[in-house]
Design an enzyme around this catalytic site. Sequence first.
Site, PDB file in Angstrom:
ATOM      1  N   GLY A 202      35.664  45.156  39.295  1.00  0.00           N
ATOM      2  CA  GLY A 202      36.430  45.948  38.332  1.00  0.00           C
ATOM      3  C   GLY A 202      37.893  45.590  38.367  1.00  0.00           C
ATOM      4  N   ASN A 203      38.690  46.377  37.695  1.00  0.00           N
ATOM      5  CA  ASN A 203      40.142  46.140  37.715  1.00  0.00           C
ATOM      6  C   ASN A 203      40.870  47.476  37.654  1.00  0.00           C
ATOM      7  OD1 ASN A 203      40.791  46.793  34.791  1.00  0.00           O
ATOM      8  ND2 ASN A 203      39.208  45.220  34.552  1.00  0.00           N
TER       9      ASN A 203
END
Length: 402
Positions: A202-203
């Site tokens: 993810g980020n």
Amino acid sequence: MFVVVAVTGGIAAYKTVHLVRRLIGDGHEVHVVPTEAALRFVGLPTWEAISRHPVTTSVHDDVATVRHVSLGQRADLVIVAPATANTLAKMAAGIADDLLGTTLLATRAPVVVAPAMHTEMWSHPATVANMATLRERGVYVVGPAEGPLTGGDSGAGRMSEPDDIADYALGLVAASADLAGRRVLVTAGGTREPIDPVRYLGNRSSGRQGVALALAAADRGAEVRLIAAHVEADVLAPARTHPRIVVSHAGTALDLQRATTDAAATADVIVMAAAVADYRVAEVSEGKLSRHGTDGTRTLDLVANPDIIAGLAAGRPADQRIVAFAAETASGDDLLERARMKRERKGVDALAVNEVGWDRGFESAANEVILIGTDGAVLTRVAGTKREVADALWSALLPTLP
Ligand code: CTP
């Protein structure tokens, strides 16, 4: 226009009499909603006589007309003048213990507040935090002005002059319909690419800027489709209840590609604020990966995700505008250069770039953005809350729309 003027308990309430007269003089239908405290400064008969409508502070009067929500629902504009520190705190917390509180929760019209208080109260961290919350939610603020205050002291805290409040608020409503009839597609948040049933790549994107762009467009009259990748529920909540926003979800880059490609067909403007993972795991494990039996390292094979926006830009109709976002760990001329190159590479009409780093750009209410246009020119530079940035971006994009 149907205008609600809310009056709270400050000495500046006497100036609001002029504000109501001015609005009526301009041909608007004005309904005054005072708080109990306001009536200590200017009495109910004055408000009824100048507005020519019944006035009450209570949700229990005139119940048959469902007054506690009907005023807010009918309003095209709500002005809170003077707005005391106490009322601003209640607004920030969503407290609805009188007619003013319920009206403010029920309305979807632009809300303008004209704060009035002593300088110390205005600069107190509690008031500063409440104002930040309200601004982030899209409440407009006019003043306060600097000058003599009631106690003989002087400083920031005077309510703006009634004509200045009226000019600001009326100008805002004219601008607030400038995206009417436009169909806007916004993506927001970060994609999550599964590794196994419990883990993902993810980020740090929170989705706040994308949600703010959707809300700003909808408040300005657009019909908005918001496709959320990963966005926290509380960030997404205001969009879910907006009458002109339809929210849907797309968790991974491939989901987002499908959803945006479908929705793009009916969009006049596409704003791709989502942070899309460039890679996904080549083979997602059916079971939870265990570290048992490994030699202390693990290699994940990644494959590139499609560049969604470049695909949309390549196949778009001539009258569709596409705006990309970029978060770059660069600054100054280098930031601009990267933005210009990325805009060209993606083939989009405009690109909004902001500087990010370990300690800037993420999980915060504020943002600083530069918008680059087709010829690489800077269309606007803006710093402020994500909502203020959103409004400034729409204002800068508007002249570029067909
Ligand atoms: N974007 C997209 N599809 C991708 C990656 C990004 O549509 N697979 C969009 C983003 O939503 C954003 C813009 O492209 O509007 C720029 O995103 P960014 O991650 O900066 O672009 P990249 O192509 O990943 O560029 P680079 O890795 O070279 O920085």
